[in-house]
Design an enzyme around this catalytic site. Structure first.
Site, PDB file in Angstrom:
ATOM      1  N   TYR A 101       0.857  -1.196   0.000  1.00 20.49           N
ATOM      2  CA  TYR A 101       0.000   0.000   0.000  1.00 20.49           C
ATOM      3  C   TYR A 101       0.888   1.240   0.000  1.00 20.49           C
ATOM      4  CZ  TYR A 101      -4.337   2.487   0.234  1.00 20.49           C
ATOM      5  OH  TYR A 101      -5.383   3.304  -0.085  1.00 20.49           O
ATOM      6  N   ARG A 154      -8.971  10.711  -8.071  1.00 23.21           N
ATOM      7  CA  ARG A 154      -8.102  11.403  -7.101  1.00 23.21           C
ATOM      8  C   ARG A 154      -7.320  10.347  -6.332  1.00 23.21           C
ATOM      9  NH1 ARG A 154      -6.887  12.419  -2.275  1.00 23.21           N
ATOM     10  NH2 ARG A 154      -8.392  10.865  -1.555  1.00 23.21           N
ATOM     11  N   LYS A 172      -6.205  -1.820  -0.700  1.00 18.25           N
ATOM     12  CA  LYS A 172      -7.046  -1.666   0.487  1.00 18.25           C
ATOM     13  C   LYS A 172      -7.619  -3.010   0.935  1.00 18.25           C
ATOM     14  CE  LYS A 172      -7.128   2.420   2.261  1.00 18.25           C
ATOM     15  NZ  LYS A 172      -8.049   3.529   2.094  1.00 18.25           N
ATOM     16  N   GLU A 243     -13.558   4.902  -2.437  1.00 19.33           N
ATOM     17  CA  GLU A 243     -12.128   5.190  -2.285  1.00 19.33           C
ATOM     18  C   GLU A 243     -11.624   6.107  -3.395  1.00 19.33           C
ATOM     19  OE1 GLU A 243      -8.708   5.056  -0.176  1.00 19.33           O
ATOM     20  OE2 GLU A 243     -10.508   3.923   0.363  1.00 19.33           O
ATOM     21  N   ASP A 244     -11.008   7.209  -3.013  1.00 24.61           N
ATOM     22  CA  ASP A 244     -10.293   8.109  -3.920  1.00 24.61           C
ATOM     23  C   ASP A 244     -11.175   8.656  -5.039  1.00 24.61           C
ATOM     24  OD1 ASP A 244      -8.089   7.952  -2.381  1.00 24.61           O
ATOM     25  OD2 ASP A 244      -6.867   6.795  -3.758  1.00 24.61           O
ATOM     26  N   ASN A 415      -0.388  12.045   1.879  1.00 23.46           N
ATOM     27  CA  ASN A 415       0.256  10.913   1.219  1.00 23.46           C
ATOM     28  C   ASN A 415       0.520  11.257  -0.243  1.00 23.46           C
ATOM     29  OD1 ASN A 415       0.426   8.816   3.205  1.00 23.46           O
ATOM     30  ND2 ASN A 415      -1.782   8.576   3.102  1.00 23.46           N
TER      31      ASN A 415
END
Length: 562
Positions: A101, A154, A172, A243-244, A415
């Site tokens: 990850y 993103r 994930k 997610e994202d 991050n």
């Protein structure tokens, strides 16, 4: 091999078994299994244990010279033998989590099409919008209980990666299993391919996604709606983690579906939960309460505002009013401090904007009130960075904060590592080792004046696996705000620094299984109390958590027919 569990009965044999990563055991097939499943000669003669296999795999892992090659190697094991993959990762969790990850997964996403080797998960492309049901039925996973889905717009701090964003759901879900004990058979990564606005990808002859500008507006909303409905029909009890997604879509999607389906957004809610948990632990270590803190944020996107709202809720639970709590939280973005007279505030920013009347007595501030202006005027005790821009926590800002706060709490959470607002080494040197630091990416320990400081990684992996396990074990129909708040408090209860005044702010990754089970119990208990699942005793809930916790052990196989 776990001989205490009943054997699994398989209806197929030969190469088909070796090509199925969920059941492949490679050189660990017993002599009897090799005969009954027509495997003799297809694997080397020696029969090995999973630990012997893991030892060889670890030696091979260490032979690679860079992290991306190590990532590709581990993904190859995952795609051929998932049980071995998870045994290897669990045996070396601290060393391998940064590889599977963050931060390495960011580079893997950027190079996804170039390094593509084997299919994993589902790609649902907009041109196939009328066949989503069929695509879901094509999945090799039939009992899906957790889905992580992205549209790739993103990805971490890297922006639009198109279908390359698939690396995030894969990573994930690897953590759901290695940290939270969720069986890999119950997990499914999904990428919604709605095009890309990344010109490099559109012009790249190797890009494997739909070569089209991103859809938006009603087309996008209708596509998401069709996806959510189809998933609910196919797997009505599954937990969906968003997610994202881009800021403009993340919060609207969450608001639209959180009360209809069992879902949550890890970037908004998971990040908030782990940040609040870390903050509660830091407050306890500093001998104070969260509702006494003055907090400055750098970054006012959906993640930053999600953390801020969770902090406000926790402050209110500690006895102060919502109005008072909001005066203690300042949000700074690229345009400066958010103020209520700004014309272009996003809906989720409006409640966090400071009233102009609150700054009338401030001194020496610029037209766009900077973070330094906020530090000099509000004298914050907590500084949180979610800007995605490196180096913005300058020496001047940190020293100014430390001048009025003996033990400042400083969380540069952006991050990957290249985007961090300040390194722990700089922060600790600028504060003479007095700052309580947690970061979003992993950092090596820092030595200041002969004292070694372990750097806590305020990583969502401390939260979302426990949330997922708690939802599965309890059978919760939704993920409520109270369940998320319970996860934060449970994480804080596991802090070594808060418990005995020594060690890191957050638990070591080697303790992640115990942490995830503790969080799962807290989350499941709240779900029961809120009526989001069937009534059950604490004892039954704990038994369900243990019963749902998967371990990477080989099972015995029997053949159903010849």
């Amino acid at each position: 091999m776990d001989d205490n569990k009943r054997p699994l009965y398989l209806p197929f044999a030969g190469p088909a078994i070796l090509e199925a990563p969920l059941i492949n055991k490679g050189s660990a097939f017993s002599e009897e299994e090799r005969i009954f499943f027509n495997l003799e000669g297809l694997v080397p003669y020696a029969i090995e244990t999973i630990e012997e296999q893991a030892s060889r795999a670890y030696d091979q892992f260490r032979s690679f010279n860079n992290d991306l090659d190590k990532h590709i190697y581990l993904r190859n094991i995952q795609d051929t033998n998932e049980t071995l993959f998870y045994r290897l990762v669990q045996n070396n969790i601290s060393e391998m989590m940064p590889i599977i990850y963050t931060p390495t997964v960011g580079l893997a996403c950027e190079r996804f099409s170039k390094n593509y080797r084997r299919n994993r998960g589902l790609f649902i492309s907009y041109p196939n919008k009328d066949r989503i049901d069929d695509i879901l039925n094509n999945s090799t996973r039939q009992k899906v209980k957790i889905i992580v889905v992205t549209d790739g717009e993103r990805i971490l701090g890297l922006g639009d990666q198109g279908i390359g964003g698939m690396g995030i759901p894969i990573g994930k879900l690897s953590l759901y299993t290695s940290c939270g004990g969720i069986s890999p058979a119950y997990t499914l990564p999904i990428t919604l391919d709605v095009g890309t606005d990344n010109p490099q990808l559109l012009e790249d002859p190797m890009y494997m996604g739909w070569r089209h500008p991103r859809i938006g507006g009603e087309e996008y909303a209708e596509f998401i709606e069709a996806f959510m409905q189809a998933v609910h029909v196919r797997w009505p009890d599954t937990l969906i983690q968003f997610e994202d997604f881009a800021q403009k879509n993340a919060m609207p999607i969450l608001e639209r579906y959180k009360d209809r389906y069992c879902c949550f957004n890890d970037d908004i809610q998971g990040t908030a939960a782990v940040a609040v948990g870390s903050l509660l632990a830091a407050c306890k270590a500093a001998g104070t309460e969260l509702n006494q803190q003055r907090i400055a944020f750098l970054g006012a996107g959906s993640a930053g505002c999600g953390i801020a709202e969770a902090i406000v809720a926790q402050m209110v639970s500690e006895g102060i009013s919502d109005e008072q709590a909001r005066t203690q939280v300042c949000m700074v973005d690229r345009w400066g401090l958010l103020l209520d007279n700004m014309p272009n505030l996003l809906p989720f920013q409006q409640k966090l904007a400071q009233k102009c009347t609150n700054i009338q007595n401030w001194s020496n501030f610029s037209d766009n009130i900077s973070l330094l202006d906020v530090v000099n005027n509000t004298k914050p005790t907590v500084l949180i960075g979610v800007s995605g821009v490196p180096g913005l926590f300058t020496e001047e800002i940190i020293r100014a904060m430390h001048s009025h706060c003996a033990r400042p709490i400083i969380f540069p959470l952006s991050n990957p590592t290249s985007r961090v607002e300040a390194t722990p080494k700089d922060i600790l040197h600028w504060t003479s080792g007095q700052a309580l630091v947690a970061t979003g990416s992993p950092f090596e320990p820092v030595v200041v004046d002969g004292e070694t400081f372990e750097i806590a990684q305020c990583n969502n992996s401390f939260i979302f696996p426990g949330i997922g396990l708690g939802v599965l074990a309890s059978g919760a129909r939704h993920v409520s705000d109270a369940m998320l708040m319970a996860s934060s408090r449970a994480l804080a209860e596991c802090s070594p620094l808060a418990i005995d005044g020594s060690g890191p702010l957050l638990p070591k990754l080697e303790d992640i299984h115990a942490v995830s089970k503790h969080i799962a119990f807290a989350v499941g208990k709240v779900a029961v109390e809120q009526g989001l699942t069937l009534p059950m005793s604490d004892e039954i809930l704990q038994q369900s958590i243990e019963g749902n916790f998967w371990s990477p052990e080989y099972r015995r196989y029997k053949r159903t027919s010849f």
